[in-house]
Write an enzyme that holds these catalytic residues in place. Structure first.
Site, mmCIF file in Angstrom:
data_model
loop_
_atom_site.group_PDB
_atom_site.id
_atom_site.type_symbol
_atom_site.label_atom_id
_atom_site.label_comp_id
_atom_site.label_asym_id
_atom_site.label_seq_id
_atom_site.Cartn_x
_atom_site.Cartn_y
_atom_site.Cartn_z
ATOM 1 C CB SER A 530 -0.835 -0.409 1.049
ATOM 2 O OG SER A 530 -1.698 -1.356 1.233
ATOM 3 C CB CYS A 702 -4.861 -0.531 6.007
ATOM 4 S SG CYS A 702 -4.151 -1.419 5.016
ATOM 5 C CD1 TRP A 749 -1.264 -8.803 6.141
ATOM 6 C CD2 TRP A 749 -1.731 -7.107 4.702
ATOM 7 N NE1 TRP A 749 -0.198 -8.052 6.355
ATOM 8 C CE2 TRP A 749 -0.791 -6.336 5.986
ATOM 9 C CE3 TRP A 749 -2.753 -5.692 4.154
ATOM 10 C CZ2 TRP A 749 -0.528 -5.138 5.965
ATOM 11 C CZ3 TRP A 749 -1.855 -4.760 4.255
ATOM 12 C CH2 TRP A 749 -1.162 -4.171 6.086
#
Length: 750
Positions: A530, A702, A749
């Protein structure tokens, strides 16, 4: 003087004598005569079938163009759609022949000495990169290719990281063992509207290996196929298919593409010959695939009418060619697309043509502890690369040189031998497993994954080269789907994280040919990070925030993350020569709201903070432009305040400047009981609910998907129940609708 265009007074006109032929009649006659002459002069004589030539891409950086001969396009712009596979196919069907220019013709271009003169038309910029790599226009009819090569099974793949492509190749290899001829097909290379024509081939079968990307989205190469499935109303009766999906249960939309493909093909009338397979990368994707295909092949054999017994033999896909006398300028040294593309860089930059970005800053972010968190800045000046806060940067790493050397020593080969692995299937689009010709050293350093645990198909092939009966038996056992074999594979390979070097070191009787290994090992994939900056503030640089991965495995070996350790060693010195990183930008849907007045709630522990650094920088830029800012709230988490509170100074300065309305940090190990970001969310539940429910706030998460993202999601459900008075099902539905509206976004992730 009369001004142009002014009208005269009728009283000023003198009366003209009447003539036999008026000026209007003269004009009309002239027009008819002119048209007649034009028609006579422009009539075309019958001639040969016109042809379209395409220029091959050599190592040079010439622009790829399409030349039309004898088709009346002189001086006109070529419509971009003519460069699409479907349009090319239409041209071919209309009788226009396609053939490539030779390199010499390309260098000379059309001239007075050309047999037929024509006009050159540049392809659109967004298609230029792909066009430069195309030596010839590939045949887009998979039906015609299957008929020509007498095949009845085609395995399509939609792949983002290469695993679905690998599974597709394995299925075609398995087919050979059953005496079935199949072909692998990249979904973006073929005209999928031809799928109904599969009925023209007897006992034909289409298999789809479909990976799901992001939040239930198709992979890049499956996007057109997904769009076609959504819009088509064609009839697929008589078409037979099977689907294996690749997904991860930590994501909300588990295996969305596999499920959709299976459902949609059935709706269109196609017949499923075997159950949908759902692989879970959060568990054991390899085991899921092996278990599925063990039952899949008997069903295929019954459908086609062949005996369901496969030969226990090695099936080679590529043959080895050794180059003893070759110009080294013709040898690939790590390039992904065009030869020497790293020496002569030319935009646009993408997955096959990455930009070599100089590293201008590489500093350690954390102040203590055993981990190494780094902040890296890549210089993209002059590259024409554009990005937005929330996008991803893809970097192509190199394997550790010491591992490559140890592999060469263990296999007893000269790693600098120049080789080509040539596909034995002349009809295959993929001519080589990686760019060739190249050296074994380059292949093992740049192109092949030598650090991941081996898949079962590799173990089976390796068993053929083990001289010790016990080692041979164990390798074969791990390659089968028996419960004993699965347990052994899980403990000896997966949990112990044995890569190819570890397997070779622990099985001394194993001596496989290195070219066979190069065929079996998967491709080394790009790593995605990112972006930790905003192009509004940093238009000529891209920032990365990453933690270096290094730990000891169960076998006592030190495992080092390929990309993070490679990046860590990109040390910036005072010398004029700066280290470079091959990279490109992948667009994301992770975006700030269009209106800066909308509140934003960001949750990003650890390196999950990365995209929010770009978000906060952008909000600060908007503030400087005089725009109204909604509340900007950040929830960050780390272990210890004194050790790994990364970007502490920057965040506190943003808070003082009023850009960050609230900064909440969870230090999980600074007290007896652990505190995480989801706990801090619950402490501020009333204010958060007001922002979400009444003020149109956007939520961004995130970081790690398996635990953190799930726990944060659950915390928001609880807030909706406790403050919003909802039942649990209502809360789940409420946040699902926020996700659909783009107000709850995740960049996670596993």
């Amino acid at each position: 003087m009369e001004q142009p265009g002014a009208r005269s007074d009728p009283s000023d006109q003198k009366e003209e004598p009447e003539t036999l032929v008026s000026s209007v009649d003269i004009f009309s006659l002239s027009l008819v005569a002119g048209l007649l002459i034009y028609w006579l002069l422009s009539r075309r004589r019958s001639g040969p079938v016109p042809e379209i030539r395409t220029a091959p891409a050599a190592g040079s950086a010439q622009e790829q163009c399409v030349e039309l001969h004898g088709m009346g396009f002189h001086g006109e712009q070529l419509h971009p759609s003519l460069t699409s596979p479907s349009a090319v196919q239409s041209v071919e069907r209309s009788g226009v022949k396609l053939r490539p220019w030779t390199l010499e013709q390309w260098r000379q271009g059309p001239g007075v000495g050309s047999p037929v003169m024509g006009c050159m038309f540049s392809l659109p910029q967004d298609r230029l990169a792909a066009a430069e790599r195309a030596v010839t226009m590939q045949e887009t009819s998979f039906i015609e290719k299957m008929k020509k090569s007498n095949r009845n099974v085609i395995v399509f793949f939609g792949s983002q990281t290469g695993t679905a492509e690998e599974f597709a190749n394995r299925l075609v290899k398995d087919a050979q063992r059953y005496g079935i001829k199949g072909m692998v097909a990249d979904l973006e290379e073929y005209n999928m509207s031809e799928l109904p024509r599969l009925t023209e081939i007897a006992s034909s079968l289409a298999v789809f290996c479909m990976a799901t990307y992001g939040e239930g989205e198709p992979t890049d190469n499956a996007q057109d196929f997904y769009d076609w499935m959504q819009t088509t109303d064609c009839c697929l009766e008589g078409v037979h298919f099977a689907v294996f999906g690749l997904g991860n249960k930590t994501y909300d939309h588990f295996n969305a593409m596999g499920k959709y493909t299976d459902k949609r093909l059935t709706e269109l009338g196609a017949s499923r010959i075997f159950d949908l397979g759902l692989g879970d990368d959060d568990g054991n994707l390899e085991e899921d695939f092996v278990s599925w295909k063990e039952q899949f092949w008997p069903a295929v054999c019954e459908f086609i009418g062949v005996q369901a017994t496969q030969e226990e033999c090695s099936v080679r896909q590529f043959e080895l060619v050794v180059h003893n006398d070759i110009n080294m300028n013709q040898v690939y040294t790590g390039e992904l697309g065009c030869l020497q593309s790293f020496q002569v860089q030319k935009p646009p930059y993408d997955a096959k043509n990455p930009f070599l970005a100089p590293v201008i800053i590489n500093r350690k972010l954390n102040k203590g502890g055993s981990r190494h968190v780094m902040h890296i800045e890549l210089d993209i000046s002059g590259s024409h690369i554009r990005y937005e806060a929330g996008d991803h940067v893809a970097v192509y790493p190199m394997n550790d040189v010491s591992l490559v050397n140890r592999l060469g020593e263990r296999l007893g080969v000269d790693l600098d031998t120049v080789i080509t692995l040539k596909n034995l299937d002349e009809e295959a689009n993929k001519k080589h497993p990686f760019p060739c010709p190249t050296t074994y050293r380059t292949a093992l350093t740049h192109y092949l994954d030598i650090t991941s645990p081996l898949h079962t198909n590799v173990l089976f092939e390796l068993s053929l080269f083990a001289s010790d009966p016990e080692e041979k038996e164990n390798l074969r056992k791990m390659a089968c789907s028996s419960s004993e074999g699965k347990a052994l594979y899980h403990s000896w390979v997966v949990e112990s994280e044995r890569n190819i070097l570890a397997v070779l070191e622990d099985l001394p009787s194993l001596h496989p040919p290195i070219d066979h290994l190069c065929e079996l090992l998967p491709r080394l994939q790009a790593r995605y990070y990112s972006i930790a900056s905003s192009a509004k503030v940093h238009p000529t640089s891209i920032h990365i925030c990453a933690v270096v991965l290094e730990y000891t495995t169960k076998t006592g070996r030190i495992f080092k993350g390929v990309a993070t350790n490679w990046l860590k060693n990109k040390v910036v010195t005072d010398s004029s020569s700066r280290p470079t990183v091959p990279m490109y930008v992948r667009k994301s849907q992770f975006r700030l709201p269009f209106k800066s007045s909308n509140p934003v709630i960001m949750i990003g522990p650890g390196t999950g903070l990365a995209p929010f650094m770009g978000f906060i920088q952008e909000r600060a830029w908007h503030k400087e432009q005089g725009k109204e800012l909604g509340e900007t709230i950040l929830y960050f988490g780390c272990r210890h305040k004194k050790e790994d509170f990364i970007y502490q100074e920057e965040l506190e300065e943003f808070e003082r400047a009023g850009v960050l309305t609230q900064l909440h940090v969870a230090f999980s190990r600074d007290q007896e009981h652990k505190v995480y970001v989801q706990h801090l969310l619950k402490q501020n539940k009333e204010h958060l609910w007001k922002l979400i429910h009444s003020n149109n706030a956007h939520i961004y998460v995130c970081g790690e998907a398996r635990h953190m993202a799930r726990d944060v999601h659950a915390a928001f459900h609880e807030i909706a129940e406790e403050v919003g008075g909802m039942e649990h099902a209502q809360a789940v539905d409420y946040f699902q609708r926020l996700t659909t509206k783009g107000r709850y976004s995740q960049d996670v992730w596993s």
